[in-house]
Design a protein around this motif. Structure first.
Motif, PDB file in Angstrom:
ATOM      1  N   GLY A   1      -8.227   5.458   4.882  1.00 12.58           N
ATOM      2  CA  GLY A   1      -7.433   5.216   3.682  1.00 12.58           C
ATOM      3  C   GLY A   1      -7.834   3.922   3.020  1.00 12.58           C
ATOM      4  O   GLY A   1      -8.459   3.047   3.626  1.00 12.58           O
ATOM      5  N   GLY A   2      -7.481   3.781   1.758  1.00 13.76           N
ATOM      6  CA  GLY A   2      -7.838   2.594   0.997  1.00 13.76           C
ATOM      7  C   GLY A   2      -7.227   1.319   1.531  1.00 13.76           C
ATOM      8  O   GLY A   2      -7.726   0.223   1.266  1.00 13.76           O
ATOM      9  N   ALA A   3      -6.144   1.434   2.310  1.00 16.66           N
ATOM     10  CA  ALA A   3      -5.477   0.245   2.842  1.00 16.66           C
ATOM     11  C   ALA A   3      -6.323  -0.500   3.866  1.00 16.66           C
ATOM     12  O   ALA A   3      -5.997  -1.624   4.234  1.00 16.66           O
ATOM     13  CB  ALA A   3      -4.135   0.632   3.471  1.00 16.66           C
ATOM     14  N   ASP A   4      -7.396   0.094   4.363  1.00 17.66           N
ATOM     15  CA  ASP A   4      -8.273  -0.576   5.324  1.00 17.66           C
ATOM     16  C   ASP A   4      -9.254  -1.534   4.656  1.00 17.66           C
ATOM     17  O   ASP A   4     -10.046  -2.176   5.350  1.00 17.66           O
ATOM     18  CB  ASP A   4      -9.062   0.461   6.139  1.00 17.66           C
ATOM     19  CG  ASP A   4      -8.399   0.769   7.481  1.00 17.66           C
ATOM     20  OD1 ASP A   4      -7.394   0.122   7.812  1.00 17.66           O
ATOM     21  OD2 ASP A   4      -8.896   1.665   8.190  1.00 17.66           O
TER      22      ASP A   4
ATOM     23  N   TYR B   1       0.830  -1.194   0.000  1.00 19.91           N
ATOM     24  CA  TYR B   1       0.000   0.000   0.000  1.00 19.91           C
ATOM     25  C   TYR B   1       0.869   1.250   0.000  1.00 19.91           C
ATOM     26  O   TYR B   1       1.923   1.301   0.640  1.00 19.91           O
ATOM     27  CB  TYR B   1      -0.909   0.025   1.226  1.00 19.91           C
ATOM     28  CG  TYR B   1      -1.980  -1.041   1.222  1.00 19.91           C
ATOM     29  CD1 TYR B   1      -3.008  -1.012   0.283  1.00 19.91           C
ATOM     30  CD2 TYR B   1      -1.968  -2.067   2.161  1.00 19.91           C
ATOM     31  CE1 TYR B   1      -4.000  -1.979   0.279  1.00 19.91           C
ATOM     32  CE2 TYR B   1      -2.950  -3.048   2.164  1.00 19.91           C
ATOM     33  CZ  TYR B   1      -3.971  -2.998   1.222  1.00 19.91           C
ATOM     34  OH  TYR B   1      -4.937  -3.955   1.214  1.00 19.91           O
TER      35      TYR B   1
ATOM     36  N   ILE C   1      -5.528   1.221   9.611  1.00 15.16           N
ATOM     37  CA  ILE C   1      -5.587   2.667   9.804  1.00 15.16           C
ATOM     38  C   ILE C   1      -6.608   3.011  10.880  1.00 15.16           C
ATOM     39  O   ILE C   1      -6.378   3.854  11.740  1.00 15.16           O
ATOM     40  CB  ILE C   1      -5.915   3.388   8.478  1.00 15.16           C
ATOM     41  CG1 ILE C   1      -4.901   3.016   7.404  1.00 15.16           C
ATOM     42  CG2 ILE C   1      -5.934   4.898   8.685  1.00 15.16           C
ATOM     43  CD1 ILE C   1      -5.208   3.572   6.036  1.00 15.16           C
TER      44      ILE C   1
ATOM     45  N   CYS D   1       0.452  10.615  -1.440  1.00 17.39           N
ATOM     46  CA  CYS D   1      -0.682   9.861  -0.894  1.00 17.39           C
ATOM     47  C   CYS D   1      -1.736   9.528  -1.933  1.00 17.39           C
ATOM     48  O   CYS D   1      -2.639   8.730  -1.661  1.00 17.39           O
ATOM     49  CB  CYS D   1      -1.320  10.620   0.267  1.00 17.39           C
ATOM     50  SG  CYS D   1      -2.276  12.075  -0.225  1.00 17.39           S
TER      51      CYS D   1
ATOM     52  N   HIS E   1     -13.392   5.554   0.743  1.00 17.26           N
ATOM     53  CA  HIS E   1     -13.446   5.246   2.172  1.00 17.26           C
ATOM     54  C   HIS E   1     -14.061   6.395   2.968  1.00 17.26           C
ATOM     55  O   HIS E   1     -14.085   7.562   2.536  1.00 17.26           O
ATOM     56  CB  HIS E   1     -12.048   4.929   2.703  1.00 17.26           C
ATOM     57  CG  HIS E   1     -11.133   6.116   2.786  1.00 17.26           C
ATOM     58  ND1 HIS E   1     -11.174   7.031   3.824  1.00 17.26           N
ATOM     59  CD2 HIS E   1     -10.141   6.543   1.959  1.00 17.26           C
ATOM     60  CE1 HIS E   1     -10.253   7.954   3.641  1.00 17.26           C
ATOM     61  NE2 HIS E   1      -9.610   7.698   2.511  1.00 17.26           N
TER      62      HIS E   1
ATOM     63  N   ASN F   1      -7.143   6.492  -2.194  1.00 14.25           N
ATOM     64  CA  ASN F   1      -6.815   7.509  -1.194  1.00 14.25           C
ATOM     65  C   ASN F   1      -7.173   8.877  -1.763  1.00 14.25           C
ATOM     66  O   ASN F   1      -7.090   9.099  -2.983  1.00 14.25           O
ATOM     67  CB  ASN F   1      -5.326   7.506  -0.855  1.00 14.25           C
ATOM     68  CG  ASN F   1      -4.891   6.283  -0.070  1.00 14.25           C
ATOM     69  OD1 ASN F   1      -5.707   5.545   0.461  1.00 14.25           O
ATOM     70  ND2 ASN F   1      -3.588   6.087   0.002  1.00 14.25           N
TER      71      ASN F   1
ATOM     72  N   TYR G   1      -0.825   6.652   3.047  1.00 15.50           N
ATOM     73  CA  TYR G   1      -2.178   7.203   3.120  1.00 15.50           C
ATOM     74  C   TYR G   1      -2.088   8.681   3.453  1.00 15.50           C
ATOM     75  O   TYR G   1      -1.027   9.203   3.835  1.00 15.50           O
ATOM     76  CB  TYR G   1      -3.037   6.430   4.124  1.00 15.50           C
ATOM     77  CG  TYR G   1      -2.395   6.083   5.434  1.00 15.50           C
ATOM     78  CD1 TYR G   1      -2.304   7.003   6.470  1.00 15.50           C
ATOM     79  CD2 TYR G   1      -1.886   4.800   5.655  1.00 15.50           C
ATOM     80  CE1 TYR G   1      -1.725   6.674   7.679  1.00 15.50           C
ATOM     81  CE2 TYR G   1      -1.305   4.456   6.870  1.00 15.50           C
ATOM     82  CZ  TYR G   1      -1.227   5.400   7.870  1.00 15.50           C
ATOM     83  OH  TYR G   1      -0.651   5.077   9.070  1.00 15.50           O
TER      84      TYR G   1
END
Length: 504
Positions: free
Chosen positions: A106-109, A53, A418, A76, A98, A127, A56
């Motif tokens: 953030g998109g990583a979640d 990832y 996150i 980011c 998100h 993001n 963020y």
């Protein structure tokens, strides 16, 4: 194992095999300096490894990530893609924005591998800039590009997907805009923009706040107060070089002082600025701008519990009560509260239920009515299941319960790094409801209808159907019951109806 290189408009990327899915993480779609519009990222020629990832967006409570200490703001703007391996046709695309109250997340979640494999579909999470970096309106204060930057970021990501997703197996003409909470507000605004027209085919908004857009006057007030707080009156443009910890601390102080002055209890959000967002989104729904876009609107049964139990209780609690009292008067408020007490479930807090209806459920129903009256297809849902996962174990099906099940990798909930929430094993009930929810979502992404068997009817004026995700899945009429009748009685005149709408 790494994938083969995939070409994009900025350079080739390499992802990783994730079971039956190819994952491309941290793919740059833009770059941006603070308070400036996003621009194309620097191009590259050698295949870029996109297996982790990206950074963020800077946000309170999170230190800069390793490898991004000096360039977190500029780097980011990335997105993540999950695409089924070996698909023999182009696949529909789920484009997810998100949430996080416009200040975190953030998109990583959101790991989209499970949804991609079971669609099959291509899943994209993005993001965008948050808090003051994405929503502070400074175009009247010497930084002329600084208006609705987060919305512009999302449009830029959508443009990237429209231009590149075919290389990852996705169909650019079958994109579903989707988002939850603040992300749902972003989706409602995005869906009505001329800049997004033709780049998505349907839209899904889960738990959009009642007030989906901020006024230009409110946004300008926030900007002026922050300029004063930072003592930048002589040179507001100097905010572009204020250290992030100093900026975030000043925003926190200003936010505490003015949150109660807003109609939504939040400081940031998309702004009706007259340029990026030129029209109030609800007007666009009402005049049929989106009549050809299938729409799914959803919320959770006990949305407000999470905000009531925060310490201190969220400002939206106070502002929602104040707004309802303004709309119906103190006598009307007491009548509503008495009605909710008389009709409460054994496990229901009448005050919370009233606020949830006022701030979340009724505005979503109003938006569904606008879409339906204009000739558009719309489905309305409520998530009543309580996931066996905190905070829901202690708070019930509150804000985000549906989102936890939507992104679950059955039979497990996923970690949310996150948000700082751990996943864990699901109960049989969790699996049953989550599977039903995911199946309906993937049908919607694929066909534009959440249920191909018509077990879930469209929301229409003659029959306002509300789908309940619980055990069992069932349909109830929205426009029945003592609570509905009282709300209708209290909003009989056109002026009262306008006040009630503003109360949400």
């Amino acid at each position: 194992m790494l994938t083969k290189a995939i070409p994009t408009t900025h350079g080739p990327v390499i992802g990783a095999e994730q079971g039956a899915v190819r994952a491309f993480k941290g793919v740059p779609f833009a770059s941006a300096r603070r308070f400036a519009k996003a621009t194309p990222p620097p191009a590259w020629t050698e295949p870029r490894r996109c297996t982790d990832y990206g950074a963020y967006a800077p946000q309170p409570g999170h230190a800069p990530q390793p490898g991004h200490l000096d360039q977190a703001e500029e780097s980011c703007l990335s997105l993540n893609i999950w695409s089924p391996a070996g698909a023999d046709r182009t696949l529909p695309v789920l484009f997810f924005v998100h949430g996080g109250a416009f200040v975190t997340g953030g998109g990583a979640d959101y790991d989209g591998a499970f949804l991609a494999a079971h669609g099959p579909a291509v899943v994209v999470t993005i993001n965008y800039r948050l808090g003051p970096l994405g929503f502070l309106q400074l175009h009247r204060h010497g930084l002329r590009e600084a208006n609705n930057l987060a919305i512009s970021d999302a449009v830029t990501a959508l443009d990237w997907v429209h231009g590149n997703i075919a290389n990852f197996g996705g169909d650019p003409d079958q994109v579903t805009l989707s988002g939850q909470s603040a992300g749902a507000s972003m989706v409602i605004a995005l869906a009505t923009l001329p800049q997004a027209k033709g780049k998505f085919a349907r839209a899904l908004a889960l738990s959009a706040p009642g007030r989906n857009i901020m006024s230009a006057d409110h946004a300008d007030n926030v900007a002026r107060r922050l300029i004063e707080e930072l003592e930048l009156g002589r040179d507001p443009s100097a905010m572009a070089s204020v250290p992030l910890p100093t900026l975030f601390a000043a925003v926190e102080r200003v936010g505490r002082r003015i949150a109660d002055e807003t109609s939504s209890g939040t400081v940031f959000g998309p702004v009706l600025d007259g340029t990026v967002i030129a029209r109030e989104p609800r007007k666009a729904f009402a005049d049929g701008t989106l009549r050809d876009i299938p729409l799914w609107l959803g919320s959770c049964r006990d949305e407000m519990v999470m905000f009531l139990k925060s310490t201190p209780p969220a400002a939206m609690i106070r502002t929602t009560e104040r707004n309802v009292r303004t709309a119906v008067g103190d006598t009307g408020w007491e009548r509503l509260l008495s009605c909710y007490r008389a009709t409460a479930r054994v496990d229901e807090d009448p005050y919370e239920a009233l606020l949830s209806d006022a701030f979340w459920h009724r505005p979503m129903a109003d938006l569904a009515r606008l879409q339906s009256a204009a000739g558009g297809a719309v489905w309305l849902s409520r998530f009543d299941h309580c996931p066996a996962l905190e905070p829901f174990l202690s708070q019930g099906p509150t804000h985000g319960a549906d989102n936890a099940c939507l992104w679950a990798h059955l039979p497990n909930f996923i970690d949310r790094p996150i948000l700082k929430r751990k996943g864990g094993p699901m109960t049989p009930a969790d699996i049953d409801v989550a599977a039903q929810f995911q199946t309906n979502l993937l049908r919607f992404v694929t066909t534009g209808m959440p249920d191909v068997a018509e077990a879930w009817p469209r929301f229409e004026p003659a029959k306002e159907s509300l789908a309940i995700f619980g055990q069992p899945f069932h349909i109830v009429p929205l426009n029945e019951g003592a609570r509905v009748r009282l709300w209708a009685e209290l909003s009989t005149s056109p002026n009262d109806k306008n006040k009630m709408r503003e109360a949400g």
